[in-house]
Structures are given as structure tokens and as C-alpha cells.
Design a protein around this motif. Structure first.
Motif, PDB file in Angstrom:
ATOM      1  N   ALA A 108       0.809  -1.209   0.000  1.00  0.00           N
ATOM      2  CA  ALA A 108       0.000   0.000   0.000  1.00  0.00           C
ATOM      3  C   ALA A 108       0.848   1.267   0.000  1.00  0.00           C
ATOM      4  O   ALA A 108       0.443   2.284  -0.563  1.00  0.00           O
ATOM      5  N   ILE A 109       2.012   1.229   0.630  1.00  0.00           N
ATOM      6  CA  ILE A 109       2.910   2.391   0.591  1.00  0.00           C
ATOM      7  C   ILE A 109       3.280   2.708  -0.859  1.00  0.00           C
ATOM      8  O   ILE A 109       3.257   3.863  -1.290  1.00  0.00           O
ATOM      9  N   GLY A 110       3.625   1.663  -1.610  1.00  0.00           N
ATOM     10  CA  GLY A 110       3.916   1.862  -3.029  1.00  0.00           C
ATOM     11  C   GLY A 110       2.714   2.395  -3.780  1.00  0.00           C
ATOM     12  O   GLY A 110       2.825   3.309  -4.605  1.00  0.00           O
ATOM     13  N   GLY A 111       1.531   1.849  -3.474  1.00  0.00           N
ATOM     14  CA  GLY A 111       0.316   2.343  -4.119  1.00  0.00           C
ATOM     15  C   GLY A 111       0.035   3.787  -3.764  1.00  0.00           C
ATOM     16  O   GLY A 111      -0.442   4.558  -4.609  1.00  0.00           O
ATOM     17  N   GLY A 112       0.315   4.174  -2.517  1.00  0.00           N
ATOM     18  CA  GLY A 112       0.121   5.562  -2.107  1.00  0.00           C
ATOM     19  C   GLY A 112       1.028   6.518  -2.855  1.00  0.00           C
ATOM     20  O   GLY A 112       0.618   7.618  -3.238  1.00  0.00           O
ATOM     21  N   PHE A 113       2.277   6.099  -3.091  1.00  0.00           N
ATOM     22  CA  PHE A 113       3.196   6.903  -3.901  1.00  0.00           C
ATOM     23  C   PHE A 113       2.620   7.137  -5.297  1.00  0.00           C
ATOM     24  O   PHE A 113       2.697   8.244  -5.837  1.00  0.00           O
ATOM     25  N   ALA A 114       2.063   6.074  -5.875  1.00  0.00           N
ATOM     26  CA  ALA A 114       1.535   6.177  -7.238  1.00  0.00           C
ATOM     27  C   ALA A 114       0.284   7.041  -7.285  1.00  0.00           C
ATOM     28  O   ALA A 114       0.096   7.852  -8.202  1.00  0.00           O
ATOM     29  N   LEU A 115      -0.577   6.882  -6.284  1.00  0.00           N
ATOM     30  CA  LEU A 115      -1.848   7.606  -6.321  1.00  0.00           C
ATOM     31  C   LEU A 115      -1.694   9.094  -6.060  1.00  0.00           C
ATOM     32  O   LEU A 115      -2.395   9.911  -6.658  1.00  0.00           O
ATOM     33  N   VAL A 116      -0.760   9.479  -5.177  1.00  0.00           N
ATOM     34  CA  VAL A 116      -0.691  10.871  -4.752  1.00  0.00           C
ATOM     35  C   VAL A 116      -0.347  11.815  -5.899  1.00  0.00           C
ATOM     36  O   VAL A 116      -0.696  12.998  -5.866  1.00  0.00           O
TER      37      VAL A 116
END
Length: 421
Positions: A111-119
Motif C-alpha cells: 500500500a505504501i507503493g500504491g500511495g506513492f503512485a496515487l498521490v
């Protein structure tokens, strides 16, 4: 305002950003039908595996909180690429976990990686658009992105029937890898259209304080948080609600889940016609009110009367579906206040949104008593909160003087002019 460069095709950019942001619903919704099977495989309860949803949301919030301000300084593309690499690696590792504890750890990192992508998505839109144009762009991104949660549970169910739950995470590896290539070759660096953060690196985190001090903008952020928490509350408990409580088969679950997404898409498509007649905050007030009314009806249908699938599903559809109107208008109204720190603003909004969703999920799990009372109380509380925020705290930013050529000059009104972006 329009995109500052003719080489940026708005629809093509929306498609790319929507595909990027879809990494989140794919990571959440695809494995929902497999949660009971995963629990059986791990020798754990369904709720022990459902905790991984909340764990994912916490990691997602943290990823945005860290990635947002960094993207303001070094650019959107490097953060998106870093996040996708983390997302792909952790998705691959999850295929080999053997316990709910290991699943939670890896889901947090994923999810940390996904958060980087989404932000970078909301920040990129803010780099290029303002006001109603931003709301239209967010709506366009959302309607494309919503294809993911519409098909994700169905895909997950199909993979579960033909293979096993590990196949779902192999799919995430493939999707994340495809997005990595797409971002590398096709995503433009949008910070070149607006000044980047130029202060000392050690002070970049203090920009969060500046955002939090903007009370009127925070009202929109908290409205979006409350409305989204209604959806996250349902999302966390949806496998129990439909599969365990009402006895729906895992094969039928995706269709009931997809009904919510259809309403979201319909509401989303209504947004552009409504923007021709109403302002963003006006639409937001109406949508939040409708959501509250639907949640009240849902609460009564479940806890006062005899609950049936035929009475519960329509109210859930409306309550969750209003996200199609609340999300783009709350986001656009909030981001209007922060033209130069779009990454930081997006990060704070996203992190609080997902952290609240995780908190709601944990509360529901903690107070779970084999009924639907905890989830309906959570949905009702957050719907009331959203309405309080939008009606008593949020206030739209006044149009900038340089954009309204028919408005009186500052000297006529005695007002201090607003600097042009």
C-alpha cells in the motif's frame, strides 16, 4: 483554465492518470471475494483476514503522506515510478505468504507503493487545472477509474474458481508492471507548468501545517473524508454483509458489489451537466445530504425492521454511489486553495481519507457481534460528520480577480487583490 500546453491531450492524460489511480481499487477489490478462502487457507477467521483491508488503507495513507511533498520538490514521475516498483515487488511476495500476519505486513508495504503512485494523480491535475475545469478533470478520471472496481471482484471470483487466491496477486504484478512501463514512456512531468517548492528541504514537511491552517479548505477535505468513510465502512464489511449474513454466494457477490459502482458512474456522469448550473460546493452539499438520507434509511431497514437483501442493497447503492458526486467536487474545491503545493495537499487529503477508512474498518472489526449494527453505526456517524463539515466549516475560495474581467477592480471594492497563478 485550460492545459497550458497543446501537446497535452486532456482525455489521454485522464486515461493515464485513471489507470494509475486504479492500482488502489484493483489491490483492494480484486481479492474481496477470496477473503473467506484465504481465511480457510490460513486457518484464521474471516475478520482476521479482513483486517488486511484496514492495514492496506493505513499503508496507503502513509505512502501519500510521504510521497506528496517529495513530489512537489523532485517531480511527479519519479515518485510514481518508485511507488510502482514497490507495488510490483510486494504483490509478488504476497503470493507466497502463509499466514494472516504475513499478509498484513506485505499488504502494508504494498500500500505504501500504491500511495506513492496515487498521490501524483491529484497533484498532476492541480498542476494543470483550476476550479470547475479541475472538477471536470477529476470526474473524467473517476469515471474511467471506476471500471476497475466494477470488474475487479468479478475478475477475482473468476480467478478463484479457475485457480486459487494467489492468482489474484499475480494479476496485480502484471498490472503494476504494465503501469510501470506506461508511466515511464507516456506520463508527462506536470510540475514544469507550475513553480515547484523552492524552500529548504528540511522545511518541506512544514507545508502540511500551512494546509491544515486553511480552515475553509480543510472543511472540504473533511467532507470528502466523511463521505468516503461511509464507502470504506461498507467496503470493509461487505464480504460479511453479503456472503455471511445474507448467504450470497461468492460468485454473486461481484454483481451486488458492481451495482454500487454503476450508481457511482451514473452520479459521476451527472456531474458535468450539474456544473453548468451549480458551483462545486453546491453540488457537494446536495450529494452529502442525499448520502445521509440513504444511510438513515439503511440503518432503519437493518436495525429496526427485518433486513432483507432487497431493501438493503438499494440503500447501499445510493449511499455508496454518492461518492461519484462528492469526490470530484470536494477534491476540486479543496485543491483550489493550493496551486503551488498540490502534492502536499493531495497527500494530506488522501492520507486522512484512507487513514479514516482504516480506522472505521478497525472499529467495525473490534465491535463485530455477528450483526450489521456496527457497520451501519459507522456509516451513519461518518455521513453526519460529512454533512456538518460541508455546511458549517467548508467555504469555497473566491474567484481570482484576474480571471473575472467583468468584476469590479480592487480599488472599487477596497479589497486586496488576489495574485494570479
Amino acid at each position: 483554465m485550460n492545459a497550458p500546453s497543446t501537446d497535452l491531450n486532456p482525455k489521454r492524460l485522464a486515461l493515464l492518470l485513471a489507470a494509475l489511480i486504479a492500482t488502489a481499487p484493483f489491490a483492494i477489490d480484486t481479492y474481496l471475494p477470496a477473503i473467506p478462502a484465504m481465511a480457510a487457507d490460513f486457518g484464521a477467521s474471516t475478520h482476521a483476514v479482513e483486517v488486511s483491508i484496514s492495514t492496506f488503507l493505513i499503508g496507503f495513507a502513509l505512502g501519500q503522506l510521504v510521497g506528496g511533498p517529495i513530489s512537489d520538490r523532485i517531480g511527479r514521475r519519479p515518485i510514481a515510478l518508485t511507488g510502482l516498483v514497490i507495488y510490483v515487488i510486494t504483490s509478488a511476495i504476497i503470493t507466497g505468504v502463509e499466514s494472516s500476519f504475513s499478509l498484513n505486513i506485505m499488504r502494508f508495504l504494498q500500500a505504501i507503493g500504491g500511495g506513492f503512485a496515487l498521490v501524483v494523480v491529484g497533484a498532476s491535475v492541480r498542476d494543470l487545472y483550476d476550479g470547475k475545469e479541475a472538477a471536470r478533470m477529476f470526474a473524467l478520471i473517476a469515471v474511467i477509474m471506476l471500471i476497475a472496481p466494477l470488474v475487479a471482484p468479478t475478475v477475482g471470483s473468476a480467478l478463484l474458481v479457475w485457480f486459487n487466491w494467489q492468482a489474484i496477486f499475480i494479476l496485480l504484478v502484471v498490472y503494476g508492471s504494465a503501469m510501470l512501463l506506461l508511466v515511464w514512456f507516456k506520463m508527462p512531468e506536470t510540475t514544469k507548468y507550475r513553480p515547484r517548492y523552492a524552500g529548504p528541504a528540511r522545511r518541506i514537511w512544514w507545508t502540511y501545517l500551512g494546509v491544515l491552517r486553511t480552515r475553509k479548505a480543510v472543511g472540504f477535505m473533511l467532507t470528502h473524508t466523511g463521505a468516503s468513510a461511509v464507502m470504506f465502512s461498507f467496503l470493509t464489511d461487505s464480504p460479511f454483509m453479503y456472503i455471511d449474513f445474507f448467504g450470497v454466494s461468492p460468485a454473486v457477490f461481484p454483481y451486488l458489489f458492481g451495482c454500487n459502482v454503476i450508481v457511482i458512474v451514473i452520479c459521476n456522469r451527472l456531474n458535468n451537466p450539474l456544473l453548468r448550473r451549480l458551483e462545486c460546493h453546491q453540488i457537494l452539499i446536495i450529494a452529502a445530504g442525499i448520502q445521509l438520507a440513504a444511510v438513515i434509511c439503511l440503518f432503519l431497514a437493518i436495525n429496526v425492521f427485518e433486513p432483507t437483501l432487497y431493501t438493503v442493497v438499494p440503500f447501499v447503492m445510493v449511499a455508496v454511489g454518492m461518492i461519484g458526486l462528492t469526490a470530484p467536487n470536494a477534491t476540486a474545491s479543496f485543491m483550489q486553495y493550493f496551486p503551488h503545493i498540490g502534492g502536499t495537499a493531495t497527500a494530506l487529503m488522501g492520507s486522512i481519507q484512507f487513514a479514516t477508512g482504516a480506522f472505521a474498518g478497525m472499529l467495525i472489526g473490534h465491535f463485530h457481534d455477528g450483526t450489521l449494527l456496527p457497520v451501519t453505526i459507522s456509516m451513519l456517524g461518518f455521513a453526519i460528520f460529512a454533512n456538518l463539515m460541508v455546511n458549517f466549516v467548508a467555504e469555497p475560495k473566491q474567484p481570482e480577480a484576474t480571471y473575472d474581467f467583468n468584476a469590479p477592480t480592487p480599488s472599487d471594492t477596497g479589497a486586496k487583490p488576489v495574485s494570479a497563478e
